[in-house]
Design an enzyme around this catalytic site. Structure first.
Site, short mmCIF file in Angstrom:
data_model
loop_
_atom_site.label_atom_id
_atom_site.label_comp_id
_atom_site.label_asym_id
_atom_site.label_seq_id
_atom_site.Cartn_x
_atom_site.Cartn_y
_atom_site.Cartn_z
N GLY A 70 0.79 -1.21 0.00
CA GLY A 70 0.00 0.00 0.00
C GLY A 70 0.82 1.27 0.00
CB THR A 71 3.91 2.29 1.80
OG1 THR A 71 3.35 2.19 3.11
CG2 THR A 71 4.87 3.45 1.75
CB SER A 200 -2.09 -3.05 1.44
OG SER A 200 -1.05 -3.80 2.01
CG HIS A 202 -0.43 -6.58 5.07
ND1 HIS A 202 -0.49 -6.23 6.39
CD2 HIS A 202 -0.08 -5.46 4.40
CE1 HIS A 202 -0.17 -4.95 6.53
NE2 HIS A 202 0.08 -4.47 5.32
CB THR A 238 11.76 -9.35 -11.01
OG1 THR A 238 12.89 -9.15 -11.88
CG2 THR A 238 11.22 -10.76 -11.20
CB CYS A 344 0.38 1.65 9.18
SG CYS A 344 -0.80 0.29 9.07
#
Length: 402
Positions: A70-71, A200, A202, A238, A344
């Protein structure tokens, strides 16, 4: 048996997610950029993930790009869009309660000469449509508004904001941080006029280290990672194929059972809020427990809203005269795991900007914790936590500095 109520910080990966990731690592481990069959097989997981995720949003698979989480997705959306559109203007609109992965890029852009307008919120943590409309103008090149606040579960009117933004400036880029809402709401970017949407893995029982950004076709945005030109040059590097495969499986599971999962979490949330309010009333009547009631203060203050007015999975609550970290560790001793605000931003204690923006009583800013649920939590677990809290408050409040 431990009880985990910190799901807004991270969730446990589901068994099926772990299985598909293990298969990729064991059997389909090729580099998706390689031309041989091992690489081609790896690439299939990426294309499948785009299709699965696109279906949950009703967008095109080619509009989905994978990130490290997400960041990165938020940085890509905000910095990439601002830099791509700076010739059209330098005004950006956001709110005072954004996650640090949005707030920090905004500060960076201010240092680069952009004007950032930070909208206030009401006592529930919600920005008003009227306030937004007053600040929105033809010079605004980017709007970035979170869908669900990660600390208190406030739900922003993203559809209405999108409509207002595009009516005033059709060229404005509209970004929505959906990291706390994806997998809990049906989100339709095209209906909401969203150009960029970030997620995100997770947070939805997927793996850490992977996320995605939806980029509406035709949106002006520059890449922030340069290199081998993977993902149409928008995000070089990658691809994390095991993580992407796991993210796709988590997304599919979340939306296959969406209504059931959401109803279960809402029921738990509302039950906990009602129980905490009732507990607070009992403790308020006990003069030996709290000495501050003469000033009209309450032992327990819930900062989250019930039902559909708030997110289904978050309960923010303040315990007067009990420090947030004190309560966190006291519950940890009972194997009940919660968060002292947002997990977070840092593992260091800090006063919540969200609570300050909501004008929460200064005496509660360092006494607020967050309970957050997943689809596997139960009423019995909530009852166990409530029992522990009611036992702990009289004990812990005795040690507060006066």
């Amino acid at each position: 048996m431990s009880i985990y109520f910190d799901n807004a910080a991270t969730t446990k990966t589901s068994e099926s997610v772990r299985e598909v990731m293990q298969k990729v690592m064991d059997e389909d481990f090729g580099n998706p950029s390689s031309l041989h069959i091992v690489g081609v097989n790896a690439e299939k997981y990426i294309k499948n993930a785009q299709e699965v995720i696109a279906e949950t949003l009703k967008v095109e698979p080619k509009e989905i790009y994978f990130t490290s989480g997400g960041t990165e997705a938020n940085n890509m959306a905000i910095i990439g869009a601002a830099m791509a559109n700076k010739r059209s203007g330098k005004k950006i609109i956001t709110t005072q309660v954004e996650h640090p992965s949005v707030a920090s890029p905004m500060k960076y852009l201010e240092e680069q000469g952009f004007e950032v307008v930070y909208l206030p919120v009401d006592e529930n943590g919600v920005v008003s449509k009227e306030t937004f409309e007053r600040k929105m103008d033809e010079d605004t090149i980017l709007v970035s508004i979170m869908h669900v606040n990660n600390e208190v579960g406030a739900v922003m009117p993203i559809e209405e904001i999108g409509k207002i933004a595009k009516s005033i400036n059709p060229s404005v880029v509209y970004h929505v941080d959906a990291i706390q809402s994806y997998g809990k709401y049906e989100i339709r970017p095209k209906k909401c006029n969203i150009d960029l949407l970030t997620v995100s893995g997770h947070k939805i029982h997927g793996p850490k280290g992977v996320g995605f950004i939806y980029i509406r076709k035709g949106t002006k945005i520059n890449p922030i990672l340069l290199g081998g030109g993977q993902q149409l040059g928008m995000r070089s590097g990658t691809e994390n194929v095991p993580g992407i495969a796991g993210l796709a499986k988590a997304a599919q599971e979340a939306y296959d059972g969406l209504n059931s999962y959401v109803n279960q979490m809402v029921n738990l949330k509302d039950y906990m809020i009602d129980s905490l309010n009732a507990m607070g009333e009992r403790l308020d009547k006990d003069g030996d427990v709290m000495e501050t009631l003469v000033n009209g203060n309450h032992t327990i203050t819930v900062n989250s809203q019930k039902g559909s007015d708030g997110a289904p999975h978050i309960v923010s609550v303040s315990f007067r005269n009990v420090g947030s970290e004190v309560m966190l560790h006291a519950l940890e001793d009972k194997e009940i795991y919660i968060s002292a605000g947002s997990a977070c931003s840092s593992n260091k204690p800090a006063v919540s900007e969200t609570l300050k923006a909501m004008n929460v009583d200064k005496g509660l800013l360092k006494s607020t914790v967050r309970f957050s649920f997943n689809r596997n939590n139960t009423k019995e677990e909530v009852d166990e936590a409530l029992k522990a809290i009611e036992e702990l408050i009289p004990l812990l409040s005795k040690f507060v500095r006066r």
